[in-house]
Design an enzyme around this catalytic site. Structure first.
Site, PDB file in Angstrom:
ATOM      1  N   GLY A  11      48.527  43.830  43.527  1.00 44.49           N
ATOM      2  CA  GLY A  11      48.458  45.132  42.869  1.00 44.49           C
ATOM      3  C   GLY A  11      47.208  45.911  43.235  1.00 44.49           C
ATOM      4  O   GLY A  11      47.274  47.099  43.575  1.00 44.49           O
ATOM      5  N   HIS A 177      29.969  41.397  35.223  1.00 43.77           N
ATOM      6  CA  HIS A 177      31.276  42.072  35.254  1.00 43.77           C
ATOM      7  C   HIS A 177      32.274  41.371  34.336  1.00 43.77           C
ATOM      8  O   HIS A 177      33.417  41.145  34.697  1.00 43.77           O
ATOM      9  CB  HIS A 177      31.803  42.124  36.696  1.00 43.77           C
ATOM     10  CG  HIS A 177      33.104  42.858  36.850  1.00 43.77           C
ATOM     11  ND1 HIS A 177      33.278  44.163  36.460  1.00 43.77           N
ATOM     12  CD2 HIS A 177      34.305  42.457  37.341  1.00 43.77           C
ATOM     13  CE1 HIS A 177      34.527  44.537  36.717  1.00 43.77           C
ATOM     14  NE2 HIS A 177      35.168  43.516  37.244  1.00 43.77           N
TER      15      HIS A 177
END
Length: 311
Positions: A11, A177
């Protein structure tokens, strides 16, 4: 200029490849690799778009043909988050994928700039560094954890909250992150002020934005389109730096001599050698200083996990 995307059938990878095909400088080469047999077809599909960027696709077990002569490698391969998972749940699968791909980079394009997108980034970047060290080709200025998604989310959410033109909003995001390690420095944004409640709410929303997307997609995926855009922005900045453009600055998770952790996200100046200079992230508020200090145990544990995985 040759850019390779590893995990190009996924994706994120397909979104990233589409954006790079339309935005890379003329006469660039775009090389797509994925284990999935559809990958050469993704390249054929993209090749019909009329831009002066040559696209080739490679499938199978060995990414080496895709990596030959690469200047920039962006790695998005791996499994995506599903509802109920956090980024650390991805570790068991994605750690091995990143290790294997970076081993091929070390052998095939040891001087390339490598951007790691595959989560958990706090850990996968440490894995990549250990693999490159073992191969004798580690250059801390050429390895990046791509944290740009945290930056673009921060800029979007701040602009929405304050009715600003998003193009005028710049936010430094430091730390790591995932979850609490994501720290947007909202106190530094020029021309706006936030109440304590606004800062706490915005910070939490930015930290949990990935989960917001995972839940909204109801088991059908994670943040692929916004991540593709973020990775494209960062990849194009790497290219611009390599081409000698001045004042190309992005936040990224790097081995930058931070006092806080071996790897730490902060602003960096990009250039012909990757990181030209790690920039100071400036003054922070009391809230931000406390949040930074509180994240460090989590961040350092994430890094240690990656180091130990390779060793």
């Amino acid at each position: 200029m040759k850019v390779a995307v590893l995990g190009a059938a996924g994706g994120i990878g397909q979104a990233l490849a589409l954006l790079l095909k339309t935005q890379l400088p003329a006469d660039s080469k775009l090389s797509l690799y994925d284990i999935a047999p559809v990958t050469p077809g993704v390249a054929v599909d993209l090749s019909h778009i009329p831009t002066a960027v040559e696209v080739k696709g490679f499938a199978g077990q060995d990414p080496s043909p895709a990596l030959e002569g690469a200047d920039v490698v962006l790695i998005s391969a791996g499994v995506a988050r599903k509802p109920g998972m956090d980024r650390s749940d991805l570790f068991n699968i994605n750690a091995g994928i990143v290790r294997n791909l970076v081993e091929k980079c070390a052998a095939t394009c040891p001087k390339a700039l490598i951007g790691i997108i595959t989560n958990p980034v706090n850990t996968t970047v440490a894995i990549a560094a250990e693999v490159l060290k073992a191969a004798g080709v580690y250059d801390k200025n050429r390895l990046f954890g791509v944290t740009t998604l945290d930056v673009i989310r921060s800029e979007t959410f701040v602009a929405e909250a304050k009715g600003l033109n998003v193009a005028d909003v710049n936010v430094n995001v430091i730390g790591g992150h995932s979850g609490v390690t994501i720290l947007p420095l909202l106190s530094q944004i020029e021309g706006v002020s936030f109440s304590d409640e606004e800062v706490a709410a915005l910070t939490t929303r930015i930290q949990n934005a990935g989960t917001e997307v995972v839940e909204a997609k109801a088991g059908g995926g994670s943040a692929t389109l916004s991540m593709g855009q973020a990775a494209c922005r960062f990849g194009l900045s790497l290219v611009r730096g390599l081409q000698g453009e001045a004042n190309v600055v992005e936040c990224a998770y790097v081995d930058g001599g931070s006092e806080h952790a071996e790897f730490f996200a902060q602003p960096i100046l990009l250039g012909k050698n990757g990181v030209e200079k790690v920039l100071a992230y400036g003054d922070v508020s009391e809230f931000e200083a406390n949040a930074r200090d509180a994240m460090l145990d989590t961040l350092n544990a994430d890094i240690k996990l990656g180091v130990e995985f390779v060793k």
